[in-house]
Design a protein around this motif. Structure first.
Motif, PDB file in Angstrom:
ATOM      1  N   ARG A 148       0.832  -1.191   0.000  1.00 53.09           N
ATOM      2  CA  ARG A 148       0.000   0.000   0.000  1.00 53.09           C
ATOM      3  C   ARG A 148       0.878   1.257   0.000  1.00 53.09           C
ATOM      4  N   TYR A 150       2.131   5.104   1.167  1.00 51.56           N
ATOM      5  CA  TYR A 150       2.261   5.766   2.462  1.00 51.56           C
ATOM      6  C   TYR A 150       2.454   7.264   2.234  1.00 51.56           C
ATOM      7  N   PRO A 151       1.613   8.093   2.866  1.00 49.83           N
ATOM      8  CA  PRO A 151       0.480   7.695   3.701  1.00 49.83           C
ATOM      9  C   PRO A 151      -0.630   7.075   2.871  1.00 49.83           C
ATOM     10  N   ASP A 152      -1.405   6.199   3.509  1.00 49.27           N
ATOM     11  CA  ASP A 152      -2.470   5.478   2.825  1.00 49.27           C
ATOM     12  C   ASP A 152      -3.811   6.135   3.135  1.00 49.27           C
ATOM     13  N   PRO A 153      -4.465   6.732   2.141  1.00 48.49           N
ATOM     14  CA  PRO A 153      -5.737   7.426   2.386  1.00 48.49           C
ATOM     15  C   PRO A 153      -6.850   6.488   2.835  1.00 48.49           C
ATOM     16  N   ASP A 155      -6.318   3.890   4.929  1.00 53.16           N
ATOM     17  CA  ASP A 155      -5.943   3.260   6.199  1.00 53.16           C
ATOM     18  C   ASP A 155      -6.060   4.284   7.321  1.00 53.16           C
ATOM     19  N   PRO A 158      -3.166   5.014  12.563  1.00 52.91           N
ATOM     20  CA  PRO A 158      -1.800   5.576  12.579  1.00 52.91           C
ATOM     21  C   PRO A 158      -0.810   4.470  12.938  1.00 52.91           C
ATOM     22  N   ASP A 159       0.284   4.385  12.239  1.00 53.03           N
ATOM     23  CA  ASP A 159       1.251   3.330  12.498  1.00 53.03           C
ATOM     24  C   ASP A 159       2.641   3.785  12.094  1.00 53.03           C
ATOM     25  N   GLU A 160       3.628   3.294  12.808  1.00 55.96           N
ATOM     26  CA  GLU A 160       5.017   3.625  12.519  1.00 55.96           C
ATOM     27  C   GLU A 160       5.517   2.787  11.356  1.00 55.96           C
ATOM     28  N   MET A 161       6.278   3.418  10.452  1.00 58.94           N
ATOM     29  CA  MET A 161       6.903   2.698   9.352  1.00 58.94           C
ATOM     30  C   MET A 161       8.379   2.500   9.696  1.00 58.94           C
ATOM     31  N   TRP A 170       9.985  -0.517   3.455  1.00 53.97           N
ATOM     32  CA  TRP A 170       9.427   0.015   4.696  1.00 53.97           C
ATOM     33  C   TRP A 170       8.212  -0.817   5.100  1.00 53.97           C
ATOM     34  N   HIS A 172       4.879  -1.449   7.981  1.00 50.42           N
ATOM     35  CA  HIS A 172       4.068  -1.043   9.125  1.00 50.42           C
ATOM     36  C   HIS A 172       4.480  -1.921  10.303  1.00 50.42           C
TER      37      HIS A 172
END
Length: 351
Positions: A148, A150-153, A155, A158-161, A170, A172
């Motif tokens: 997917r 990043y940023p994923d519209p 999703d 919030p998550d760290e890459m 990279w 999630h």
């Protein structure tokens, strides 16, 4: 300003302010400094005026993928191309660019055969292809095992890459399949790369053997847990065996960079920060040197005046435990501008 500033950590908010996120002035300054530091870490060591092609395959540099020039790379990363920082400004301004952060051992592709006749504005003398360049799905603008953007519209979570130091993709944190360390860590190797390079399992918590010079010191014990691995610091690289047999293995598996002391990303970042700091300090020094004595005194006085007046203005908010809002900040600077005009205005009786 989308957010209000709070001068006190225990401010009392009215009902209408309860839904508004508040920040202390220190929070704002620290956030601004962090953003500057992040940008300097990635871009500071790169040249924004000259194409990096003539420098050959750089150990590490900031790169971009242009989806405007090569739209087919959206479907096939191998058709993608990596362009340096300078080319992103001078050859691809206004294009749809994918920020690739940094990649190792890469040479700028701008203007080669991947661009089908479109030449680089900064360096025309380039080979058709950079055979040693490696491309992954990031060049298509997608990441992780979920493939997917990043940023994923789509999703909302919030998550760290986190970047794998081998494949440089990279991930999630929730897609790594292991528990993320609660404390700081220096590097991560994804599960896929660990399974491809099983020698790493010998260094998962095991200390190298104490051997004579030239003898293999790879630990005998091997972890049975094949998955993403986190390393607390960079010392683990120094523990990798460098006997002839292991060196040949690293070469065969294309991971010789693991024993290169200059490979870690954080070293590139520190170099970028140092260069950016030097540029800022030089600019400030040149600016100060360009001022005559009167201008210099006025500049210092103006800064001190602003600092003192802002501190005095905000003191009432601290005392009353009030939230500083946008209109309050505007009121302060409007007042400062009015005072400045009063100082420079020529009195009507002076001719």
């Amino acid at each position: 300003m989308a957010e209000n500033l709070d001068t006190s950590g225990t401010s009392e908010q009215t009902p209408e302010d309860s839904e508004v996120t508040t920040l202390t002035l220190n929070d704002v300054l620290e956030l601004e400094d962090e953003m500057i530091q992040d940008a300097a870490a990635v871009l500071g060591a790169s040249n924004d005026k000259a194409c990096s092609y003539s420098d050959g395959y750089l150990k590490r540099q900031a790169l971009y993928s242009c989806l405007t020039c090569i739209p087919e790379s959206k479907e096939d990363p191998e058709k993608g191309a990596g362009i340096c920082l300078a080319c992103s400004y001078h050859c691809h301004d206004g294009h749809e660019l994918v920020e690739l952060y940094t990649k190792r051992n890469f040479r700028c592709d701008c203007g080669n055969s991947k661009f089908k006749g479109v030449k680089c504005n900064l360096c025309n003398n380039k080979e058709e292809l950079n055979e040693a360049n490696k491309y992954n799905q990031n060049f298509s603008g997608i990441y992780c095992v979920c493939h997917r953007p990043y940023p994923d519209p789509e999703d909302p979570l919030p998550d760290e890459m986190i970047q794998c130091i081998i494949c440089e993709d990279w991930y999630h944190s929730r897609h790594l399949g292991v528990e993320i360390p609660s404390g700081p860590f220096a590097e991560m190797i994804c599960g896929s790369c660990v399974s491809k390079h099983e020698f790493l399992l010998h260094y998962d918590g095991s200390k190298p053997k104490v051997m004579g010079e030239g003898e293999c010191k790879k630990p005998v014990n091997k972890s049975e847990t094949v998955g993403a691995k986190f390393w607390q610091d960079l010392a683990w690289r120094g523990e990798l065996c460098t006997c002839d047999e292991c060196l040949e293995m690293y070469k065969t598996q294309n991971v010789m960079f693991l024993i290169d002391a200059e490979d870690p990303v954080h070293l590139y970042e520190e170099k970028g920060k140092a260069k950016a700091k030097e540029v800022v300090e030089t600019h400030n020094r040149n600016f100060m040197n360009s001022l005559d004595r009167v201008q210099l005194v006025e500049a210092i006085a103006g800064y001190n005046d602003l600092k003192e007046n802002l501190a005095e203005y905000l003191k009432k908010f601290v005392e009353n435990k009030k939230v500083v809002k946008e209109e309050d900040i505007r009121e302060f600077f409007d007042g400062m501008m009015a005072r400045k005009k009063q100082k420079v205005s020529v009195p009507p009786f002076c001719h």
